[in-house]
Design a protein around this motif. Sequence first.
Motif, PDB file in Angstrom:
ATOM      1  N   SER A   1       8.016  15.326   0.259  1.00  0.00           N
ATOM      2  CA  SER A   1       7.988  16.425  -0.714  1.00  0.00           C
ATOM      3  C   SER A   1       6.545  16.894  -0.903  1.00  0.00           C
ATOM      4  N   LYS A   2       5.608  16.309  -0.125  1.00  0.00           N
ATOM      5  CA  LYS A   2       4.198  16.500  -0.464  1.00  0.00           C
ATOM      6  C   LYS A   2       3.443  17.506   0.393  1.00  0.00           C
ATOM      7  N   LEU A   3       3.551  17.364   1.699  1.00  0.00           N
ATOM      8  CA  LEU A   3       2.635  18.093   2.569  1.00  0.00           C
ATOM      9  C   LEU A   3       3.014  19.561   2.729  1.00  0.00           C
TER      10      LEU A   3
ATOM     11  N   LEU B   1      -1.947  11.090  -1.815  1.00  0.00           N
ATOM     12  CA  LEU B   1      -2.269   9.951  -0.952  1.00  0.00           C
ATOM     13  C   LEU B   1      -1.365   9.965   0.281  1.00  0.00           C
ATOM     14  N   GLY B   2      -0.097  10.260   0.074  1.00  0.00           N
ATOM     15  CA  GLY B   2       0.846  10.348   1.197  1.00  0.00           C
ATOM     16  C   GLY B   2       0.967  11.779   1.677  1.00  0.00           C
ATOM     17  N   PHE B   3       1.266  11.942   2.968  1.00  0.00           N
ATOM     18  CA  PHE B   3       1.509  13.305   3.471  1.00  0.00           C
ATOM     19  C   PHE B   3       2.293  13.308   4.765  1.00  0.00           C
TER      20      PHE B   3
ATOM     21  N   ARG C   1       0.836  -1.217   0.000  1.00  0.00           N
ATOM     22  CA  ARG C   1       0.000   0.000   0.000  1.00  0.00           C
ATOM     23  C   ARG C   1       0.865   1.258   0.000  1.00  0.00           C
ATOM     24  N   GLU C   2       1.869   1.302   0.858  1.00  0.00           N
ATOM     25  CA  GLU C   2       2.719   2.498   0.924  1.00  0.00           C
ATOM     26  C   GLU C   2       3.458   2.733  -0.394  1.00  0.00           C
ATOM     27  N   LEU C   3       3.973   1.661  -0.997  1.00  0.00           N
ATOM     28  CA  LEU C   3       4.748   1.813  -2.234  1.00  0.00           C
ATOM     29  C   LEU C   3       3.849   2.174  -3.413  1.00  0.00           C
TER      30      LEU C   3
ATOM     31  N   GLU D   1       0.955   3.750  -3.219  1.00  0.00           N
ATOM     32  CA  GLU D   1       0.513   5.145  -3.049  1.00  0.00           C
ATOM     33  C   GLU D   1       1.626   6.106  -3.475  1.00  0.00           C
ATOM     34  N   ASN D   2       2.865   5.784  -3.131  1.00  0.00           N
ATOM     35  CA  ASN D   2       3.970   6.650  -3.546  1.00  0.00           C
ATOM     36  C   ASN D   2       4.066   6.725  -5.062  1.00  0.00           C
ATOM     37  N   ALA D   3       3.902   5.579  -5.720  1.00  0.00           N
ATOM     38  CA  ALA D   3       3.995   5.550  -7.181  1.00  0.00           C
ATOM     39  C   ALA D   3       2.873   6.383  -7.799  1.00  0.00           C
TER      40      ALA D   3
HETATM   41 MG   LIG Z   1       4.217   7.567   1.000  1.00  0.00          MG
END
Ligand SMILES: [Mg+2]
Length: 333
Positions: free
Chosen positions: A77-79, A88-90, A27-29, A31-33
């Motif tokens: 690099s997101k939030l 999706l990630g933050f 799930r983590e990988l 979402e990162n992609a």
């Molecule tokens: Mg992530």
Amino acid sequence: MIRKLPPELIREIAAGEVISSPADVVRELLENALDAGATRLYIELWGGGLDKIVVSDNGLGIPKEELELALEHHTTSKLTDLQNIHTLGFRGEGLWAIRQAAQVRLTSRPPQQLGGATLTAFQDKTELYEHPAPAGTRVEVTALFHHLPARRNALEAPAAEGRKVVHLVSRYLLHRPEVALRLVVDGEEKIAHAGGGFAEVAKLLWGSVVANRLLPLEAAEGPFTLRGLLSRPELSRPRRDRLLLALNRRPVEWPEPLLQAVLAAYKELLPTGQFPLGVLNLDLPSEHLLINTSPDKSRVRLIRPEAILGFVSQAVQGLLAAHPLARALPEPT
Ligand SMILES: [Mg+2]
Ligand SMILES: Nc1ncnc2c1ncn2[C@@H]1O[C@H](COP(=O)(O)OP(=O)(O)OP(=O)(O)O)[C@@H](O)[C@H]1O
């Protein structure tokens, strides 16, 4: 650019133990992609994920100077604003949490960077080397939970862990049908999707008998958009495990009022205890959505939901009114 989050933001993030199974790693990988804008993804799993997990994508990549930082805690690099999350990630802890539980080999090349680089990390040791590589990112996770017997012992048999991954990946694909994706579990191809629309993915994952009885839904009103598929009233199921929702492209559990709005539209059409099937992507301005409420981000809350509920009710009722009940049939097996 990947940065360390300021302490006051770190305190606000609903953190927790993220990685307790191979599916959590995937799930983590994944979402990162997706956050990196990947349009092509390849996922491979060996030994239920305990031996090896590979996720590779054709997304934005990570510059070689930032590879080390990507694996650290609270680096992202997101939030920029917790009230305004578009990715999706933050939290900046997905890769870090995987690294705590396994050996990680992170290979990446942003399209504009000439050569690629690989960072290997195991516990405190890291090693970086440069080499040619295709554009995009490839993460290889091995020896998952090798030094964490408690977590390893809590797992089910490899085949069952593998099935959880297939289920998880299917869920993301249903909401992102435009992405081309291949999933291989222990050498066996489980998903091969060349990209397309909701109908193609529904057919691939649920079979054509079900897919042919799903109606395309597309509605917009002001800032709200609803897209996806919903079953004709003659198709139903005794569970609601195939009625799936993504809010702003994040697969989530149904906020109860929203679920009730959809079910109410079917109320007169389905026998008691039967549920519709389908997949819905609802997009809203981010101020209507509180995401940061559970560590795996699957539970969210709607803020000022009245207008949203009205819009969804109307869209679903309109769809069903345009396709009146032919004859009630149980779900085909
Ligand atoms: Mg992530
Ligand atoms: N596949 C990828 N392609 C491009 N950049 C990536 C990829 N995976 C990770 N990154 C970069 O590494 C950073 C850290 O990733 P990580 O998953 O640890 O945190 P995050 O995605 O920012 O937040 P979260 O903890 O909520 O997942 C990301 O912010 C991103 O900049």
